[in-house]
Design an enzyme around this catalytic site. Structure first.
Site, PDB file in Angstrom:
ATOM      1  N   LEU A  37       0.814  -1.203   0.000  1.00 19.82           N
ATOM      2  CA  LEU A  37       0.000   0.000   0.000  1.00 19.82           C
ATOM      3  C   LEU A  37       0.858   1.267   0.000  1.00 19.82           C
ATOM      4  CD1 LEU A  37      -2.728  -1.036   2.599  1.00 19.82           C
ATOM      5  CD2 LEU A  37      -2.659  -1.474   0.137  1.00 19.82           C
ATOM      6  N   GLY A  40      -1.649   6.392  -2.658  1.00 21.17           N
ATOM      7  CA  GLY A  40      -2.804   6.249  -3.531  1.00 21.17           C
ATOM      8  C   GLY A  40      -3.855   5.354  -2.905  1.00 21.17           C
ATOM      9  N   HIS A  41      -3.423   4.246  -2.307  1.00 21.09           N
ATOM     10  CA  HIS A  41      -4.364   3.365  -1.617  1.00 21.09           C
ATOM     11  C   HIS A  41      -5.006   4.081  -0.418  1.00 21.09           C
ATOM     12  CE1 HIS A  41      -1.641   0.225  -3.458  1.00 21.09           C
ATOM     13  NE2 HIS A  41      -2.821  -0.191  -3.855  1.00 21.09           N
ATOM     14  N   GLN A  65      -4.779 -13.217 -12.369  1.00 20.80           N
ATOM     15  CA  GLN A  65      -4.613 -12.081 -13.279  1.00 20.80           C
ATOM     16  C   GLN A  65      -3.171 -11.895 -13.724  1.00 20.80           C
ATOM     17  OE1 GLN A  65      -6.286  -9.454 -10.200  1.00 20.80           O
ATOM     18  NE2 GLN A  65      -4.651  -8.002 -10.664  1.00 20.80           N
ATOM     19  N   GLU A 153      -8.587   5.426 -10.478  1.00 23.54           N
ATOM     20  CA  GLU A 153      -8.700   5.683 -11.908  1.00 23.54           C
ATOM     21  C   GLU A 153      -7.422   5.351 -12.667  1.00 23.54           C
ATOM     22  OE1 GLU A 153      -9.987   9.690 -12.580  1.00 23.54           O
ATOM     23  OE2 GLU A 153     -12.096   9.188 -12.217  1.00 23.54           O
ATOM     24  N   LYS A 154      -6.316   5.107 -11.966  1.00 27.21           N
ATOM     25  CA  LYS A 154      -5.087   4.788 -12.696  1.00 27.21           C
ATOM     26  C   LYS A 154      -5.278   3.563 -13.573  1.00 27.21           C
ATOM     27  CE  LYS A 154      -1.523   2.664 -10.953  1.00 27.21           C
ATOM     28  NZ  LYS A 154      -1.229   1.619 -11.980  1.00 27.21           N
ATOM     29  N   ASP A 155      -5.963   2.556 -13.051  1.00 27.72           N
ATOM     30  CA  ASP A 155      -6.305   1.368 -13.833  1.00 27.72           C
ATOM     31  C   ASP A 155      -7.676   1.614 -14.476  1.00 27.72           C
ATOM     32  OD1 ASP A 155      -4.072  -0.604 -13.014  1.00 27.72           O
ATOM     33  OD2 ASP A 155      -4.806   0.189 -11.107  1.00 27.72           O
TER      34      ASP A 155
END
Length: 283
Positions: A37, A40-41, A65, A153-155
Site C-alpha cells: 500500500l 494512492g491506496h 490475473q 482511476e489509474k487502472d
C-alpha cells in the site's frame, strides 16, 4: 495509536465480521487491493470513509490475473507496513484470504467480461487479465456484500470493466472511481514503481508530461492525430517501449474520431527497462 483492524482470513470469519457491522445498520465500503500500500491506496480508504460508515480493505495478490511470464512471485508484499497504514486510517476489517480460500480445490467457475474488457488496450497485451480481475472482484463483492467499492482511476480500463460487471450482474454494489494520486513530478503512484532504477525513476514522469502535452494541444484545437503522435514520440524518445498510446471515449473506451466525441481519455502503457507502467488522464 489507532487500534488494529480486525483481520479475517477465512470466509466464515469474514461473514461473522460483516454480519456484526450490518446488525448495527452500518453502510460498508470495500477497497480491493493487492497490498504494497502507498498514498494512492490511502486516498481510496479516505474516500471509502466518506461514502460509508464502515470500511473493509481486502489484501489479496490474485494469481489468476498474472500470466506465467509476469511478476506474481516477485510482486511486492509489505504486510506489516500495510496493516500499520490501515490502522492509522481506522479501517474496520482487513480481508486477507489465502489462495486456497479464494480458489479451493475443484474451483471451476470464472467470469469472462466483454464490452470494455475487449477495447483493444490492456486486453491486447494481457488477454488473461480481465477474466482474472472480474472473477476475483466478483467473489470479493459477494463475500463482503458492500454498498460501495472504491477503485483508483489509474487502472482506468479495469474501472470500466468492474463497473460494467457490477451493473450487468445486478451485484448491488456502487462502484466509485477515485482520482489518480501522483508524485510531485507527476508519476502515478503504483506498487510497481519500486521496480524502477534511480535513472528510470527520473525518466518515468515523461508519460504524464506527454499526455498533458497531447491534451493541451487537443484542447487548443489541434487535430487529434498529430497531437497524439507528438505525445507518442516524446515517450519513445525518452527510452520507453510503447505498448499503446490512445485516446478513447471515457465511458465506453471506444475509439473516437473527433473532439466532439467527448468525454475523452488518453491512456498509455509502456515499458521502461523491465517495468511496465500504465497511466491515463482526461481531456
Amino acid at each position: 495509536m489507532s487500534p488494529s483492524p480486525l483481520i479475517a482470513r477465512t470466509i466464515p470469519a469474514l461473514r461473522r465480521a460483516v454480519d456484526n457491522l450490518r446488525k448495527r445498520k452500518a453502510t460498508i465500503a470495500l477497497v480491493p487491493t493487492m497490498g504494497a500500500l502507498h498514498d494512492g491506496h490511502v486516498s481510496l480508504v479516505r474516500l471509502a470513509k466518506r461514502r460509508a460508515s464502515r470500511v473493509v480493505v481486502s489484501i489479496f495478490v490474485n494469481p489468476t490475473q498474472f500470466a506465467p511470464t509476469e511478476d506474481f512471485g516477485a510482486y511486492p508484499r509489505t504486510w506489516k507496513a500495510d496493516i500499520a497504514k490501515l490502522a492509522a486510517e481506522d479501517v474496520d476489517i482487513v480481508w486477507h484470504p489465502g489462495v486456497e480460500a479464494m480458489y479451493p480445490d475443484g474451483f471451476a467457475t470464472r467470469i469472462v467480461p466483454e464490452g470494455p474488457a475487449l477495447a483493444g488496450l490492456e486486453d491486447r497485451f494481457r488477454p488473461h487479465f480481465f477474466g482474472g480481475v472480474a472473477t476475483v472482484v466478483g467473489k470479493l463483492f459477494t463475500q463482503v456484500r458492500p454498498d460501495f467499492a472504491i477503485f483508483g482511476e489509474k487502472d482506468f480500463q479495469q474501472l470500466r470493466v468492474v463497473t460494467q460487471m457490477a451493473r450487468d450482474l445486478d451485484l448491488g454494489v456502487k462502484v466509485v472511481g477515485s482520482r489518480t494520486v501522483r508524485e510531485r513530478d507527476g508519476l502515478a503512484m503504483s506498487s510497481r514503481n519500486v521496480y524502477l532504477s534511480p535513472e528510470e525513476r527520473q525518466t518515468a514522469p515523461v508519460l504524464y508530461r506527454a499526455m498533458k502535452e497531447s491534451a493541451r494541444r487537443i484542447k487548443a484545437g489541434d487535430a487529434i492525430a498529430p497531437a497524439m503522435a507528438g505525445g507518442a514520440e516524446m515517450i519513445k524518445a525518452a527510452g520507453f517501449a510503447l505498448d499503446y498510446y490512445e485516446i478513447r471515449h471515457a465511458e465506453t473506451l471506444a475509439p473516437i474520431t473527433s473532439r466532439k466525441d467527448d468525454p475523452l481519455r488518453i491512456l498509455v502503457a509502456a515499458k521502461l527497462g523491465s517495468t511496465r507502467l500504465i497511466d491515463n488522464i482526461g481531456v
